[in-house]
Scaffold this motif. Structure first.
Motif, PDB file in Angstrom:
ATOM      1  N   SER A  76     -34.418  63.291  42.674  1.00  0.00           N
ATOM      2  CA  SER A  76     -33.607  63.814  41.572  1.00  0.00           C
ATOM      3  C   SER A  76     -33.004  65.166  41.912  1.00  0.00           C
ATOM      4  O   SER A  76     -33.571  65.947  42.687  1.00  0.00           O
ATOM      5  CB  SER A  76     -34.450  63.929  40.297  1.00  0.00           C
ATOM      6  OG  SER A  76     -35.556  64.790  40.504  1.00  0.00           O
ATOM      7  N   THR A  77     -31.822  65.399  41.337  1.00  0.00           N
ATOM      8  CA  THR A  77     -31.151  66.697  41.443  1.00  0.00           C
ATOM      9  C   THR A  77     -30.859  67.181  40.032  1.00  0.00           C
ATOM     10  O   THR A  77     -31.377  66.628  39.062  1.00  0.00           O
ATOM     11  CB  THR A  77     -29.844  66.572  42.247  1.00  0.00           C
ATOM     12  OG1 THR A  77     -28.883  65.842  41.470  1.00  0.00           O
ATOM     13  CG2 THR A  77     -30.066  65.849  43.563  1.00  0.00           C
ATOM     14  N   ALA A  82     -31.910  59.312  41.433  1.00  0.00           N
ATOM     15  CA  ALA A  82     -31.526  58.189  42.289  1.00  0.00           C
ATOM     16  C   ALA A  82     -32.744  57.433  42.781  1.00  0.00           C
ATOM     17  O   ALA A  82     -33.744  58.032  43.195  1.00  0.00           O
ATOM     18  CB  ALA A  82     -30.716  58.690  43.484  1.00  0.00           C
ATOM     19  N   LEU A  94     -28.848  54.613  39.963  1.00  0.00           N
ATOM     20  CA  LEU A  94     -28.343  55.981  39.859  1.00  0.00           C
ATOM     21  C   LEU A  94     -28.188  56.339  38.385  1.00  0.00           C
ATOM     22  O   LEU A  94     -27.331  55.813  37.684  1.00  0.00           O
ATOM     23  CB  LEU A  94     -27.006  56.132  40.582  1.00  0.00           C
ATOM     24  CG  LEU A  94     -26.500  57.569  40.692  1.00  0.00           C
ATOM     25  CD1 LEU A  94     -27.415  58.381  41.619  1.00  0.00           C
ATOM     26  CD2 LEU A  94     -25.070  57.613  41.214  1.00  0.00           C
ATOM     27  N   GLU A 150     -29.283  71.753  48.592  1.00  0.00           N
ATOM     28  CA  GLU A 150     -29.276  70.406  49.152  1.00  0.00           C
ATOM     29  C   GLU A 150     -30.648  69.762  49.063  1.00  0.00           C
ATOM     30  O   GLU A 150     -31.671  70.437  49.079  1.00  0.00           O
ATOM     31  CB  GLU A 150     -28.838  70.425  50.619  1.00  0.00           C
ATOM     32  CG  GLU A 150     -27.382  70.746  50.861  1.00  0.00           C
ATOM     33  CD  GLU A 150     -27.015  70.629  52.329  1.00  0.00           C
ATOM     34  OE1 GLU A 150     -25.808  70.600  52.635  1.00  0.00           O
ATOM     35  OE2 GLU A 150     -27.934  70.563  53.183  1.00  0.00           O
ATOM     36  N   THR A 170     -27.809  63.044  51.856  1.00  0.00           N
ATOM     37  CA  THR A 170     -27.835  64.443  51.463  1.00  0.00           C
ATOM     38  C   THR A 170     -27.215  64.605  50.074  1.00  0.00           C
ATOM     39  O   THR A 170     -26.012  64.409  49.885  1.00  0.00           O
ATOM     40  CB  THR A 170     -27.068  65.314  52.474  1.00  0.00           C
ATOM     41  OG1 THR A 170     -27.618  65.118  53.781  1.00  0.00           O
ATOM     42  CG2 THR A 170     -27.156  66.780  52.089  1.00  0.00           C
ATOM     43  N   PHE A 171     -28.068  64.940  49.112  1.00  0.00           N
ATOM     44  CA  PHE A 171     -27.621  65.193  47.739  1.00  0.00           C
ATOM     45  C   PHE A 171     -27.340  66.689  47.576  1.00  0.00           C
ATOM     46  O   PHE A 171     -28.027  67.523  48.172  1.00  0.00           O
ATOM     47  CB  PHE A 171     -28.700  64.752  46.740  1.00  0.00           C
ATOM     48  CG  PHE A 171     -29.007  63.287  46.779  1.00  0.00           C
ATOM     49  CD1 PHE A 171     -28.407  62.408  45.885  1.00  0.00           C
ATOM     50  CD2 PHE A 171     -29.902  62.774  47.717  1.00  0.00           C
ATOM     51  CE1 PHE A 171     -28.691  61.049  45.918  1.00  0.00           C
ATOM     52  CE2 PHE A 171     -30.201  61.414  47.760  1.00  0.00           C
ATOM     53  CZ  PHE A 171     -29.590  60.554  46.850  1.00  0.00           C
ATOM     54  N   LYS A 172     -26.359  67.018  46.728  1.00  0.00           N
ATOM     55  CA  LYS A 172     -25.937  68.417  46.602  1.00  0.00           C
ATOM     56  C   LYS A 172     -26.032  68.885  45.147  1.00  0.00           C
ATOM     57  O   LYS A 172     -25.793  68.110  44.219  1.00  0.00           O
ATOM     58  CB  LYS A 172     -24.492  68.570  47.092  1.00  0.00           C
ATOM     59  CG  LYS A 172     -24.294  68.094  48.527  1.00  0.00           C
ATOM     60  CD  LYS A 172     -22.827  68.104  48.917  1.00  0.00           C
ATOM     61  CE  LYS A 172     -22.622  67.544  50.322  1.00  0.00           C
ATOM     62  NZ  LYS A 172     -21.192  67.489  50.696  1.00  0.00           N
ATOM     63  N   TYR A 176     -21.670  65.145  42.379  1.00  0.00           N
ATOM     64  CA  TYR A 176     -21.994  63.713  42.378  1.00  0.00           C
ATOM     65  C   TYR A 176     -21.703  63.095  43.749  1.00  0.00           C
ATOM     66  O   TYR A 176     -21.727  61.874  43.895  1.00  0.00           O
ATOM     67  CB  TYR A 176     -21.193  62.987  41.302  1.00  0.00           C
ATOM     68  CG  TYR A 176     -21.597  63.380  39.897  1.00  0.00           C
ATOM     69  CD1 TYR A 176     -22.711  62.815  39.288  1.00  0.00           C
ATOM     70  CD2 TYR A 176     -20.874  64.330  39.180  1.00  0.00           C
ATOM     71  CE1 TYR A 176     -23.093  63.171  38.003  1.00  0.00           C
ATOM     72  CE2 TYR A 176     -21.251  64.692  37.899  1.00  0.00           C
ATOM     73  CZ  TYR A 176     -22.361  64.117  37.313  1.00  0.00           C
ATOM     74  OH  TYR A 176     -22.740  64.477  36.040  1.00  0.00           O
ATOM     75  N   VAL A 178     -22.619  62.345  47.689  1.00  0.00           N
ATOM     76  CA  VAL A 178     -23.777  62.189  48.557  1.00  0.00           C
ATOM     77  C   VAL A 178     -23.268  61.893  49.970  1.00  0.00           C
ATOM     78  O   VAL A 178     -22.489  60.958  50.160  1.00  0.00           O
ATOM     79  CB  VAL A 178     -24.688  61.031  48.086  1.00  0.00           C
ATOM     80  CG1 VAL A 178     -25.912  60.932  48.986  1.00  0.00           C
ATOM     81  CG2 VAL A 178     -25.090  61.213  46.626  1.00  0.00           C
TER      82      VAL A 178
END
Length: 547
Positions: A76-77, A82, A94, A150, A170-172, A176, A178
């Motif tokens: 999670s971010t 996800a 998602l 990240e 790599t999630f930021k 939204y 990746v």
């Protein structure tokens, strides 16, 4: 005047037919929900001869065996939650934390999910691990740490001949997007040049939350500099009739639905090949893009990556991801008009901080811009209203002689300097603007779950108490009373019934659209009443002067 009425009746009739047709489509039975993770999978796609990265020799490595189900884990971010499957490292669920589900506002909206077998998949060709292969997650954090921008998720798989493959997602923070990267270490004694593919899988059923009155597009779309924006229907893919750009060194591929989009965006100036296919024996489709990986020598390492955007159709964010990605907010042939209207709406929202009041102010501004045209229209209608008693007299005198009746009516128009089409033409000029605004309000994800005042908690959903539609019906009825009564009794009855017939349909329109119509009608009534009053006062003064 009769012509103007006829045109309006035709417009309303056509609109009613279109709305009813889409209402029927919306109420078709929906497939039952499925639990768990989507497991439908097709074989890895094969690139054409035109997309070879280089010469390769040696036997293709053997892929690890695939399974029909695999373990999953969640990360999670600040924006998403996800679920990733060990099979292929696919993104199988998602959850968008800033958006609520359409039917249950206690739950978050899910873009990728099992009901529609919707997932983001990727893999390698030439016998390397694909989206059907099993990966092992490398230990790491499952949530975006405070102060970190990240979150990296690494999965690894081994093949024969000492070839190692790693997939990193790599999630930021605040995004939204990746980055999905492949890392291939050639531990064999022979060079090879594989390809990486990135695809979106989904069935052809429209998502929950589709507007009940107007059907929006759901399906794949491709953009390239050469072919521009191309939408492809699931039906055409199933019939092998889909037409779209196959190869390019730019562009992206997406699956579009109302308010949301998922898109694969390879790096610019990188060769790519787009493909779409239907999985045999199902209503599931796959649309993807293949990119080459440069030849990897023995002992060397090769890499490739593509950006996945999966989230709301916020135009400012889409423009930053890729050229043309904002076109998924599709206004059709009225884009040239709708785009500046949305820009104005967004600018007003930045000032007032509420989308409902932004709609009100934008409607007032548009009404002010078209004031000269509207004034001309209402003056023409006001003059016609004054002539209505004399027109009725002519109809009674020449009821049996239509030709003479038309001649006498034209003489009366010429004598009084009245154009019977004067009330119609100015309105016709404004119609494209009003339709463009309609599509802006229908397609803007910013309206979703956006409150206005009191009982209006979501401008993208119907008014729960039908208050706005009832006010709109009352305003339409008042407008009808202010207009001249048509000489034809049947036409007069149709026009009196139109507010009820047409107004009831607005019970299922998004509240934001109904709000626009209410404000527009109220302004029109005020303007029409004032102009009619001035004309009547002027007519009375002229009669007094003659007397």
């Amino acid at each position: 005047m009769d012509t103007r009425r006829l045109i309006l009746v035709l417009i309303f009739t056509f609109s009613s037919f279109m709305l009813w047709e889409n209402w029927q489509k919306y109420n078709q039975p929906k497939p039952p929900a499925e639990a768990g993770v989507a497991t439908v999978a097709g074989a890895a796609p094969k690139p054409s001869a035109n997309l070879q990265a280089g010469t390769a020799s040696g036997a293709a490595p053997v892929v690890a065996p695939s399974v029909s189900a695999a373990e999953t884990f969640t990360v999670s971010t600040d924006l998403v939650k996800a679920t990733i499957s060990a099979q292929g490292g696919d993104l199988v669920n998602l959850e968008l934390l800033k958006y609520k589900a359409h039917e249950d506002k206690e739950k978050n909206f899910q873009l990728f999910e099992a009901t529609h077998k919707y997932a983001a998949q990727s893999g390698l060709t030439d016998g390397l691990p694909s989206h059907r292969s099993v990966f092992k997650r490398v230990a790491g954090p499952s949530s975006l740490a405070e102060g970190s921008d990240e979150l990296k998720v690494r999965l690894e798989a081994e093949t024969t001949d000492g070839i190692k493959v790693a997939k990193t997602l790599t999630f930021k923070r605040g995004s939204y997007a990746v980055d999905v990267a492949w890392e291939i270490t050639n531990g064999s004694d022979k060079p090879f040049a594989p390809h990486a593919y990135y695809q979106l899988q989904r069935d052809d059923v429209v998502p929950a939350g589709e507007t009940k009155m107007v059907s929006t597009f759901t399906g794949p779309a491709i953009y390239t500099d050469g072919e521009k924006y191309q939408k492809v229907t699931f039906e055409d893919i199933g019939k092998d009739k889909a037409k779209f750009a196959k190869t390019a060194d730019n562009g992206w591929l997406a699956i579009v639905q109302h308010y949301f989009v998922a898109a694969w965006v390879p790096k610019d100036k990188t060769a790519r090949e787009f493909y779409m296919r239907k999985l045999e024996g199902s209503n599931v489709f796959q649309a993807g893009v293949i990119v080459p990986v440069a030849e990897i020598a023995p002992g060397a390492k090769g890499e490739t990556s593509v950006t996945l955007f999966a989230g709301p159709q916020e135009q400012s964010a889409l423009k930053q991801i890729a050229t043309g990605l904002d076109l998924v907010v599709d206004y059709g042939w009225l884009t040239v008009v709708a785009a500046p209207i949305f820009w104005a709406l967004e600018a007003i929202h930045k000032l007032v901080g509420n989308w409902g009041w932004a709609i009100v102010l934008l409607t007032i501004i548009i009404k002010a811009i078209f004031f000269p045209l509207s004034a001309a229209s209402y003056k023409s209608m006001g003059k016609m209203k004054l002539l209505t008693p004399r027109l009725m007299q002519l109809k009674e005198r020449f009821a049996d002689d239509k030709q003479r009746l038309n001649q006498e009516m034209m003489k009366l128009y010429q004598t009084e300097k009245v154009n019977p089409l004067g009330g119609c033409l100015p309105i016709m000029v404004q119609i494209p603007v009003f339709i463009a605004l309609y599509w802006v309000l229908l397609g803007a994800v910013e309206m979703r779950d956006a409150p206005w005042i009191l009982w209006i908690k979501d401008l993208a959903s119907p008014d729960p108490y039908y208050i706005l539609p009832v006010i709109m019906m009352a305003s339409m009825f008042l407008q009808t009373k202010l207009n001249p009564t048509p000489p034809d009794p049947i036409q007069a009855k149709v026009m009196m019934a139109m507010p009820l017939i047409f107004g009831v349909m607005f019970f299922w329109f998004p509240a934001g659209l109904v709000l626009y119509w209410v404000v527009n009608n109220v302004l029109s009534i005020a303007q029409q009443w004032q102009i009619t009053r001035m004309l009547e006062a002027g007519g009375k003064a002229a009669n007094d002067a003659k007397a």
